[in-house]
Structures are given as C-alpha cells and as structure tokens.
Enzyme design. Structure first.
Site, short mmCIF file in Angstrom:
data_model
loop_
_atom_site.label_atom_id
_atom_site.label_comp_id
_atom_site.label_asym_id
_atom_site.label_seq_id
_atom_site.Cartn_x
_atom_site.Cartn_y
_atom_site.Cartn_z
N SER A 248 0.82 -1.21 0.00
CA SER A 248 0.00 0.00 0.00
C SER A 248 0.85 1.26 0.00
O SER A 248 2.03 1.24 0.36
CB SER A 248 -0.91 0.01 1.23
OG SER A 248 -0.14 0.20 2.41
N CYS A 303 -2.13 -5.03 -8.29
CA CYS A 303 -1.60 -3.68 -8.45
C CYS A 303 -1.64 -3.23 -9.90
O CYS A 303 -1.54 -2.04 -10.18
CB CYS A 303 -0.17 -3.60 -7.92
SG CYS A 303 0.98 -4.69 -8.76
N GLU A 403 -7.29 4.33 -4.64
CA GLU A 403 -7.21 2.97 -5.16
C GLU A 403 -8.25 2.12 -4.43
O GLU A 403 -8.20 1.98 -3.21
CB GLU A 403 -5.81 2.39 -4.94
CG GLU A 403 -5.63 1.02 -5.56
CD GLU A 403 -4.24 0.46 -5.36
OE1 GLU A 403 -3.80 -0.32 -6.21
OE2 GLU A 403 -3.60 0.81 -4.35
#
EC number: 1.2.1.27
Length: 520
Positions: A248, A303, A403
């Site tokens: 993260s 990702c 995100e």
C-alpha cells in the site's frame, strides 16, 4: 512426507471439518529450520470464502527477529564466497521443485487469499519465471573490463552482493512477490530476511521447504512474521543493506522514508490507478472481454488491475455491452470450478470497497452494476463483492482518486484521444495503462505521450516478463532500481572498479616517479 505435502494434507483436512481455535500455527523459518515462535501475540488467518480460521501467525519477538538476522549475517560470509555456478544450481533445482509442487502452492494460496485456483497457478507461474531468469546469473552478474586503458594498465568492474537484504511482501500475490525478491537477492550472493504478509504466510513457508530441498544453505533466507514491529526492525537494523517492498501507499512511503533515513537502499512498489483507454476503432469483442477480465479478475486485487476505463467518442456506446459481460462472471469460492471472481481478502476490505462505491454514488456517479449485496450459497460468511461498475465518474470523485483494490470499475468519458491522455497523465499514479485500438498511429501517439511506467497496446495488464523489469513510476514507485530484470540485479548489487598497473619494467629496479600520473 515433506512439509509441502503435510501442509497440503492439513489444508484438505481442515476443509472437511469445522474450524476451531485449534487451527495450526505458522512457524518461523530460521537457519534452515521451521521454528515455533515463543510469542504470546498471534494473528488469525481467515479463509476469505468462509471466514474460518485456517492458521495462526506469530508476531515474532525481538529476540527471534535478531536471531534470524544473526543467521543471515553468518550465512552471508560463506554464501557470498560460493561460486556463481553453485548459486545457479540452487536456482535450477528450485525451479524444478516449484513446477512439481505448483498444485499444492496454488491450493494454499486459494485457501488463504481467496483467488481462483487458475489465478493462483498464474501467481506461482509469474514468480517461477523470475526463478528461471535467475538461472542466467553468470551472464546477468557479469562485470566489465577494458584492457590497456593506459600503458600496462587495465580497468575492470566487479558486480558484488550488498550483504543482508530484506523483503516485505503483500497479501495479493502470496507466491509471485516473494519470488520477485529472494531469488534475485540470493542468486547475486546476498542473504535475505523475508517478511511475508501476515494474511497469507503459507505460500512463503512452502517455498522455504522447497528452497531447503534445492540445497540452499541454512541462513541464506530466513522468514519472520509480524506487523509494525517486524517492519520497524527491518527498517532500523544497521546490518540490513537493502529493503524491497510491495504494498500500500501508506506502508510503502513509511518504509521508504524510515529505511532510507537509516542509509538503506529501498525499492517500494505502491498503489495504482491503472487506466484502459478504449477507442472507437478497437476490436469491440476482444476489448470488452479483456477489459472485464482485467478489471474483475482476482477480485480486482492486483496492483496492475485495470480499475479505470476511459471510453473515447463512439466507444461510449459499448458501455452497456461491458455491463452485460460483467454480469455473466461467476462469483464463488476460489476452489469451486468455473469461478471467475473470488472473495476479497477481509471483511475490512469489503467494507472499504463498499464505502468507496457509495461515495461515488453520493458524488454523482451512475451505479450501472452493483455487486455489494451479492450472496454466494454455501459461503454466506465469505467476503464477497460482485463486479461493480460506476459510470460518469469525474477525476475529482473519491472513487477515482483512491485505489479501490476490489472488483470495481470506474468509467470516465472523453471526446478525443488527447483528452484521454490528459486524464491519465493528470492522475498521480504511474504504474500501468493500456490503449485499445486498431490504429497504429493512435497507438504510437499514446505510447509516446503517456506518463506511466508500463504501457499495453491491446494488452490489458502489461506486466513485463523477467528479462525486463517491473517499471511503475510517479506515485506508484519510490526508489532508484525496479524489481527483477536488469534493474533488479542492480538493486541487489554494488560495483567495485579495479584499476591495476603491471609495468613490464617492474621486473627490474627503477627510479621512483614523483610527477602527477597522466595516464599516458
């Protein structure tokens, strides 16, 4: 029976009985041995499809982490002096063992992380490709030589290991990301202290069993478990020379800053907001199928997931067809045959995803497909979110700026390719992007003008193979050298340049030279 088979058998046994607090514990891996932690702090690992505990992970004590580090230090002295061919042989054997045990690794990943078995096998395979690339280490770690840079003088460079390194891995790729890290680190002569995600420890532990079988000496790779204290230990230990991280934004920035302040080399892959640009001249059927797969595969927990679509001009008429495809995707437990979308990793993740969907609705986006209230028969306690699509999103909305990391696609609209490129380049992230078109000139314009590290042309998830490097940029990466490929070798090595002079006349006594050397 090897640990791989034992864990596989235990996982199958657990699937057949009711879960309890008697779930098995995950061990530490120190000096080539699986060690029961003496900690009194444990973390429960839940099967995301059932919410049942499958194992308990220790928060390693300071003494245990220090013991692992001391083992790494000791092993480095001998491992770094092994021939490069010896290190290469370990990779050859590890490669074969991973292939043999891919099924067991995939089952463990599905049990702990939730992704489908097919996706879990892909997780292992993409990591295996890095191991295969490391089998070329004699060429990858080759230095350079220039003879006679001056009379009787030669200069050459040596590509040498750093020492003890560390890796901090995320939950979304339990096998692939550790395999981005420790094979490159140890094949170049380093040792590694590895901390897998406390949510998905099993794949790493299985890989350690295989590494033992491959003949890797004790202490070359050690594994600790934990959360903040383990990360701080890695960032602060002066013996650790380099830290690899994937995860993260918050954790990545923290590790980059803290480890960097302590003089460590850091590579930190962080968040992303990957855009797919759809032009009206694209192959409609292929584009929509690829878009649905890239957005919702792995429940969006990649990702490089294509979490944002920008439909340009006439292509906007295709949005209802995309919704139709997304509706047909099967949501179920990852081990169930035919499943397209498994659960997300935790109840907290599901809640965060649902909150971001709701924020989009409140800010004016159109919820054209809502997967928040999905129920999977037989898995009512699982952490499921169905494919969700928000349309008419604008760049100021929270569902766009953050995100989501779930099976949610946000759709923006643009009149021209220039407008679409402007949207992508204005976003702070730069991990990956893709354009869908049959126009070569448009594709070339996109490639040249887009500001992202990994670009696909009719390829929705352009993750490079290991002969290249994973090259996220801008807000998606901090550091100087990227993962695997040539840059990965550079990250884990340092260069020593040697200039040596052996004059022909040195065989006889000569007068000392006191003038400044001119290299002539």
């Amino acid at each position: 029976m090897s640990l791989v088979r034992l864990i596989g058998a235990e996982a199958r046994h657990l699937a057949k009985r009711s879960y309890s607090s008697a779930a098995p514990t995950t061990k530490l891996f120190i000096d080539g041995k699986f060690v029961e932690s003496k900690t009194n702090e444990w973390i429960d690992v839940h099967d995301p499809a059932t919410n049942q505990v499958v194992t308990r992970v220790p928060k390693a004590t300071q003494a245990e982490m220090q013991a692992a580090l001391e083992s790494n230090k000791k092993a480095f002295r001998s491992w770094s002096n092994q021939s490069i061919l010896t290190r290469q042989q370990v990779m050859f054997k590890l490669q074969a063992l991973i292939k043999e045990n891919m099924g067991e690794l995939a089952k463990n990943i599905t049990k702990e992380q939730g992704k489908t078995l097919a996706d879990a096998e892909g997780d292992v395979l993409r990591g295996l490709q890095v191991v295969e690339h490391c089998c070329s280490i004699p060429s990858l770690q080759m230095g350079e030589t220039v003879a006679n840079v001056a009379r009787d003088m030669d200069t050459y460079s040596l590509v040498l290991p750093l020492g003890v390194t560390a890796g901090v891995a995320p939950f979304n790729f339990p096998a692939m990301i550790p395999l981005w890290m420790f094979p490159v680190a140890i094949t170049t002569g380093n040792t590694m202290l590895l901390k897998p995600s406390e949510r998905v420890p099993g794949a790493t532990m299985l890989l350690m069993e295989l590494l033992n079988e491959a003949g890797c000496p004790p202490g070359v790779v050690n594994v600790i478990h934990g959360q903040h204290d383990a990360v701080n230990f890695i960032c602060d230990a002066p013996e650790i020379k380099a830290v690899s991280f994937v995860g993260s934004d918050q954790a990545g920035k923290y590790i980059y800053e803290r480890a960097g302040k302590n003089g460590k080399r850091v590579q930190s892959n962080m968040g992303a907001k990957n855009h797919g640009i759809i032009l009206g001249d694209a192959n409609k059927e292929n584009t929509l199928n690829q878009l649905a797969g890239a957005a919702f595969g792995a429940a969006g927990q990649r990702c490089m997931a294509l979490s944002t679509a920008v439909f340009v001009g006439d292509a906007q008429a295709w949005i209802p067809d995309l919704v139709e495809r997304a509706q047909k995707l099967k949501v179920n437990a990852g081990h169930v045959p035919g499943t397209d979308v498994g659960p997300v990793i935790s109840a907290a993740s599901r809640q965060r995803i649902n909150d971001l969907i709701e924020s989009g609705v409140k800010e004016g986006a159109k919820l054209i497909l809502d997967g928040r209230k999905i129920t999977v028969p037989g898995y009512e306690d699982g952490y499921f979110v169905g494919p969700t699509i928000l349309s008419d999103v604008t760049p100021s909305m929270k569902c766009y700026t953050e995100e989501i990391f779930g099976p949610v696609l946000v759709i923006l609209k643009a009149d021209t390719l220039d407008d679409a490129i402007g949207i992508v380049n204005a976003n702070p992230y730069g991990n990956g992007t893709a354009v869908f078109t049959t126009n070569g000139a448009a594709a070339r314009k996109f490639v040249n003008e887009i500001d992202a590290g990994q670009v696909g042309v009719n390829v929705p998830i352009p993750v490079p193979l290991p002969m290249f490097s994973f090259t996220g940029t801008r807000g998606s990466f901090r550091g100087d050298h990227h993962f695997y490929g040539k840059q990965g070798i550079k990250f884990y090595t340092q260069t020593k340049t040697v200039t040596q002079l052996w004059r022909k006349t040195d065989v006889t006594h000569t007068q000392a030279a006191v003038a400044m050397p001119t290299m002539k």
